[in-house]
Design a protein around this motif. Structure first.
Motif, short mmCIF file in Angstrom:
data_model
loop_
_atom_site.label_atom_id
_atom_site.label_comp_id
_atom_site.label_asym_id
_atom_site.label_seq_id
_atom_site.Cartn_x
_atom_site.Cartn_y
_atom_site.Cartn_z
N TYR A 32 22.60 55.29 94.14
CA TYR A 32 21.53 54.37 93.81
C TYR A 32 20.53 54.99 92.84
O TYR A 32 20.30 56.21 92.85
CB TYR A 32 20.77 53.98 95.08
CG TYR A 32 21.44 52.94 95.93
CD1 TYR A 32 22.77 53.07 96.32
CD2 TYR A 32 20.74 51.83 96.37
CE1 TYR A 32 23.38 52.13 97.11
CE2 TYR A 32 21.34 50.88 97.17
CZ TYR A 32 22.65 51.03 97.54
OH TYR A 32 23.25 50.08 98.33
N SER A 33 19.93 54.15 92.04
CA SER A 33 18.75 54.55 91.31
C SER A 33 17.60 54.62 92.32
O SER A 33 17.49 53.79 93.21
CB SER A 33 18.41 53.52 90.23
OG SER A 33 19.45 53.41 89.29
N MET A 34 16.76 55.63 92.17
CA MET A 34 15.62 55.78 93.08
C MET A 34 14.36 56.05 92.26
O MET A 34 14.42 56.74 91.23
CB MET A 34 15.86 56.95 94.05
CG MET A 34 17.01 56.72 95.01
SD MET A 34 17.29 58.13 96.13
CE MET A 34 15.78 58.10 97.10
N PHE A 51 14.73 58.26 88.92
CA PHE A 51 16.01 58.59 88.31
C PHE A 51 16.93 57.39 88.42
O PHE A 51 17.03 56.77 89.48
CB PHE A 51 16.68 59.77 89.03
CG PHE A 51 16.15 61.11 88.66
CD1 PHE A 51 15.25 61.76 89.48
CD2 PHE A 51 16.57 61.74 87.49
CE1 PHE A 51 14.74 63.01 89.15
CE2 PHE A 51 16.09 63.01 87.16
CZ PHE A 51 15.17 63.63 87.99
N ASN A 52 17.62 57.07 87.34
CA ASN A 52 18.70 56.10 87.43
C ASN A 52 19.89 56.74 88.12
O ASN A 52 19.97 57.96 88.23
CB ASN A 52 19.09 55.63 86.03
CG ASN A 52 18.14 54.62 85.47
OD1 ASN A 52 17.17 54.25 86.13
ND2 ASN A 52 18.38 54.19 84.25
N ASN A 53 20.84 55.91 88.53
CA ASN A 53 22.01 56.45 89.22
C ASN A 53 22.93 57.21 88.27
O ASN A 53 23.91 57.82 88.72
CB ASN A 53 22.77 55.35 89.95
CG ASN A 53 23.18 54.20 89.06
OD1 ASN A 53 23.05 54.28 87.84
ND2 ASN A 53 23.64 53.13 89.66
N GLY A 57 16.22 60.36 83.91
CA GLY A 57 14.92 60.33 84.56
C GLY A 57 13.89 59.57 83.75
O GLY A 57 13.99 59.46 82.52
N TYR A 58 12.91 59.02 84.44
CA TYR A 58 11.83 58.28 83.79
C TYR A 58 10.50 58.72 84.40
O TYR A 58 10.41 58.94 85.60
CB TYR A 58 11.99 56.77 84.00
CG TYR A 58 13.20 56.17 83.35
CD1 TYR A 58 14.42 56.11 84.01
CD2 TYR A 58 13.13 55.65 82.06
CE1 TYR A 58 15.53 55.56 83.42
CE2 TYR A 58 14.24 55.10 81.46
CZ TYR A 58 15.43 55.05 82.14
OH TYR A 58 16.55 54.51 81.54
N THR A 59 9.49 58.81 83.56
CA THR A 59 8.13 59.11 84.01
C THR A 59 7.17 58.23 83.23
O THR A 59 7.25 58.14 82.01
CB THR A 59 7.78 60.58 83.78
OG1 THR A 59 8.73 61.42 84.43
CG2 THR A 59 6.39 60.90 84.34
N SER A 102 17.09 50.14 87.35
CA SER A 102 17.03 50.89 86.10
C SER A 102 15.59 51.08 85.69
O SER A 102 14.81 50.12 85.68
CB SER A 102 17.79 50.15 84.99
OG SER A 102 17.71 50.86 83.78
N GLY A 103 15.25 52.29 85.35
CA GLY A 103 13.91 52.57 84.88
C GLY A 103 12.85 52.33 85.93
O GLY A 103 13.06 52.54 87.12
N LEU A 104 11.70 51.85 85.48
CA LEU A 104 10.55 51.66 86.37
C LEU A 104 10.16 50.19 86.46
O LEU A 104 8.98 49.86 86.64
CB LEU A 104 9.39 52.52 85.88
CG LEU A 104 9.66 54.02 85.87
CD1 LEU A 104 8.46 54.79 85.32
CD2 LEU A 104 10.02 54.52 87.26
#
Length: 122
Positions: A32-34, A51-53, A57-59, A102-104
């Motif tokens: 899973y993306s978390m 993080f996507n699966n 990573g996204y911030t 996906s993403g935020l």
């Protein structure tokens, strides 16, 4: 059913540090993306980091350079390391997961933890 258990919240003074953890099952952690989201009083919920699966990573720009997202493969935990916190970081922090997330974008996440309070005092 996806179970997400958040921990590590609390009160901290501005400029300090705090680490939030989101524990998941191995299946969720791998497939899973978390991500972490937060909601400040009177404001809409916003994405923080995740993080996507596929491992990307996204911030969010609002916390970039101060917060860091990491994954602990030994404990299947998504960690949010919060440095140089500011009063504006106060709010409820939520862990979310989704197989297709996906993403935020919170609309892409259908599994949410109970939330954990973070309070930053000036």
């Amino acid at each position: 059913q996806v179970k997400l258990v958040e921990s590590g919240g609390g009160s901290v003074q501005a400029g300090g540090s705090l680490t939030l953890s989101c524990a998941a099952t191995e299946y969720t952690f791998i497939r899973y993306s978390m991500a972490w989201f937060r909601q400040a009083p009177g404001k809409e919920r916003e994405g923080v980091a995740g993080f996507n699966n596929n491992g990307v990573g996204y911030t969010a720009d609002s916390v970039k350079g101060r917060f860091r997202i990491s994954k602990d493969s030994a404990t299947f935990t998504l960690n949010l390391l919060m440095d140089r916190v500011e009063p504006e970081d106060t709010g409820m922090y939520y862990c979310a997961a989704d197989r297709r997330g996906s993403g935020l974008d919170q609309d892409q996440y259908n599994n949410w933890g109970q939330g954990i309070q973070v309070t930053v005092s000036s």
